[in-house]
Design an enzyme around this catalytic site. Sequence first.
Site, short mmCIF file in Angstrom:
data_model
loop_
_atom_site.label_atom_id
_atom_site.label_comp_id
_atom_site.label_asym_id
_atom_site.label_seq_id
_atom_site.Cartn_x
_atom_site.Cartn_y
_atom_site.Cartn_z
N GLU A 55 0.73 -1.18 0.14
CA GLU A 55 -0.09 0.04 0.06
C GLU A 55 0.67 1.29 -0.05
OE1 GLU A 55 -4.13 -0.01 1.41
OE2 GLU A 55 -3.26 0.57 3.10
N LYS A 57 0.53 4.91 1.04
CA LYS A 57 -0.27 5.50 1.94
C LYS A 57 0.36 6.70 3.03
CE LYS A 57 -1.97 2.78 5.58
NZ LYS A 57 -2.97 2.00 6.46
N LYS A 117 -7.97 2.58 -3.45
CA LYS A 117 -8.45 2.14 -2.11
C LYS A 117 -9.15 3.36 -1.54
CE LYS A 117 -7.97 -0.45 1.77
NZ LYS A 117 -6.53 -0.33 2.69
N GLU A 166 -14.87 -6.14 1.09
CA GLU A 166 -14.36 -6.27 2.45
C GLU A 166 -15.23 -6.42 3.44
OE1 GLU A 166 -11.26 -3.36 3.46
OE2 GLU A 166 -12.57 -2.49 5.06
N ASN A 187 -10.85 -7.67 7.06
CA ASN A 187 -10.20 -6.22 7.46
C ASN A 187 -9.92 -6.80 9.08
OD1 ASN A 187 -9.03 -4.00 8.40
ND2 ASN A 187 -10.39 -2.90 6.96
N GLU A 217 -6.49 -8.20 5.73
CA GLU A 217 -6.09 -6.81 5.28
C GLU A 217 -5.81 -5.98 6.88
OE1 GLU A 217 -9.18 -4.44 3.58
OE2 GLU A 217 -9.93 -6.48 2.42
N SER A 218 -4.70 -5.44 6.80
CA SER A 218 -4.25 -4.53 8.01
C SER A 218 -3.70 -5.37 9.18
CB SER A 218 -5.62 -3.89 8.63
OG SER A 218 -6.05 -2.87 7.58
#
Length: 458
Positions: A55, A57, A117, A166, A187, A217-218
């Site tokens: 990512e 970001k 995103k 998601e 997520n 994710e994350s």
Amino acid sequence: MTILDELAASARRRVEEAKKIVPPDMIKARALSLPKGDFEFEKALKGGDISFICECKKASPSKGIIAEDFPYLQIAKDYEKAGAACISVLTEPTRFLGSNDYLREIAENVLIPCIRKDFTVDEYMIYEAKILGAEAVLLICAILSEQQISDYIAVCDSLGISALVEAHDENEIAVAVRAGARIIGINNRNLKDFSVDTGNSRRMINLIPDGTLFVSESGVKNAEDIRLLREAGADAVLIGEALMRSPDKSAKLAELRGGGIFNVKVKMCGLRRSIDIEYANKLLPDYIGYVFAPKSKRYVSPEQAAELTANLDKRIVPVGVFVDEPIDNVIRLVKSGTIKIAQLHGNENEGYIAQLHRDNITVIKAFIIKGAEDAEQAEKSPADHILLDSGMGSGKPFDYALLKNMKRPYFLAGGLDRESASDAVEILHPYALDVSSGIETDGFKDFGKMKEFMDSIY
């Protein structure tokens, strides 16, 4: 109002402002006028091992500014060189400090797929994403109805791009499945209060239907997290903060992969017959190479290469191999679409490479490795990628110990065949393997050997 509610409301306001500038019918027409995509994002997640979506970001609501200095284009290129399968680009401007311009520029300058995103709340944003160059968009169950998700997936399908749907809990997974999601992301961050539970993905992976791609994710921070997700059966991970905070993103990706095969790529070089292209289309290596060096026994003319590329599967990247070629010839082959990357094996200097870069041409520079100083020189090259060999077309390996301090991702060539390929991957973890004579019989490409080579590393 939760942070998620705030972000969704902000997205709706952005869409309404955008519609005043470019009406919905116009944005839709523009998107549909572009060539239909081939769902490259989801294809990129179907590698032999867990894939990495990396990512770009600058900031987040929970952490504030993550990267004060944000050379987003260089970050994206670093991800690509390090072996990322896809790049996630934040375009949300209020809390993530993203921008549509980031996505447009990154998509134009990397060869791997990008996902937009953002907090998609209107099909308008999907058409925008297509125009910006995205191969995928994010759909969040918590801010969309089941009907909206289904409708938005249909819009994506009409454009040939993918939808990463998601979810955060069992109910949302069920919604995503009923809506027809082909890629479901779990997520680990609760978007209502932004707390993180990295076990969230592992607990719910059994709810993902067979044949549906699963993305965690994350919150993924280290090799142990990756190991647990790999063992649980995740197809991919989306990683942002852990990479953005690392000064050496290639090294961080190497750490995260934990010594396993990290989506190692394959380049099959020296293709020159139509049957060679048929073989490649069946096996789908990441790259194929045409040799434009007149003294090579594998030489092809520009005209022959153009005919071969016309029949090449679009998922395979054609590379031109040159030795001190006049630079105008190289540029002409790229601009004609015959090749997408220039691989240089001669005395081409930094000025030569800089001129290719001015024309937005991706460059692989080959280095013959005979000693530690050769490896050091290769590591400093301004080329987008480096290729390490024992000598062009020699078919002989070199001492891998010479690469023990190599930190930069590289293409590995020289003496590779089905027996040595898996050992090379296990010992060195290269970005890609470049093979030619090892997949030939009597000087011609052999489908059986090509297949055995692919099977040996996947």
